[in-house]
Motif scaffolding. Structure first.
Motif: not given
Length: 89
Positions: A59-74
């Motif tokens: 999930i962390d890796l996927a979130r880092m692939g977006v333009d404006a990554p949310p915090n990890l808990t979100s």
């Protein structure tokens, strides 16, 4: 809705967040999620046959692939919600 001990994952859906340490890519970090989300995360990890830490790392890796990554808990909450919505279709 059920009620009961907020520390019980099957208790109130409004239980306060619980902080847990997880290891992602060899680094420890603390994540605060409501018991309802911890239970859903454990269930998802079991269904995918991976440890919870490995699923969080994905999930962390996927979130880092977006333009404006949310915090990890979100990101975890959104990933879990998306998973439920996709399974309902």
């Amino acid at each position: 809705m059920t009620t009961g001990d907020p520390a019980d994952p099957h208790g109130s859906p409004f239980a306060p967040p619980v902080k847990r340490s997880v290891t992602i890519a060899g680094h420890q970090t603390a994540i605060s999620l409501e018991p309802l989300f911890w239970e859903a995360l454990r269930h998802a990890a079991a269904q995918e046959n991976v440890p919870v830490n490995a699923l969080i790392a994905r999930i962390d890796l996927a979130r880092m692939g977006v333009d404006a990554p949310p915090n990890l808990t979100s990101a975890i909450r959104c990933w879990l919600f998306d998973r439920v919505m996709r399974s309902a279709l």
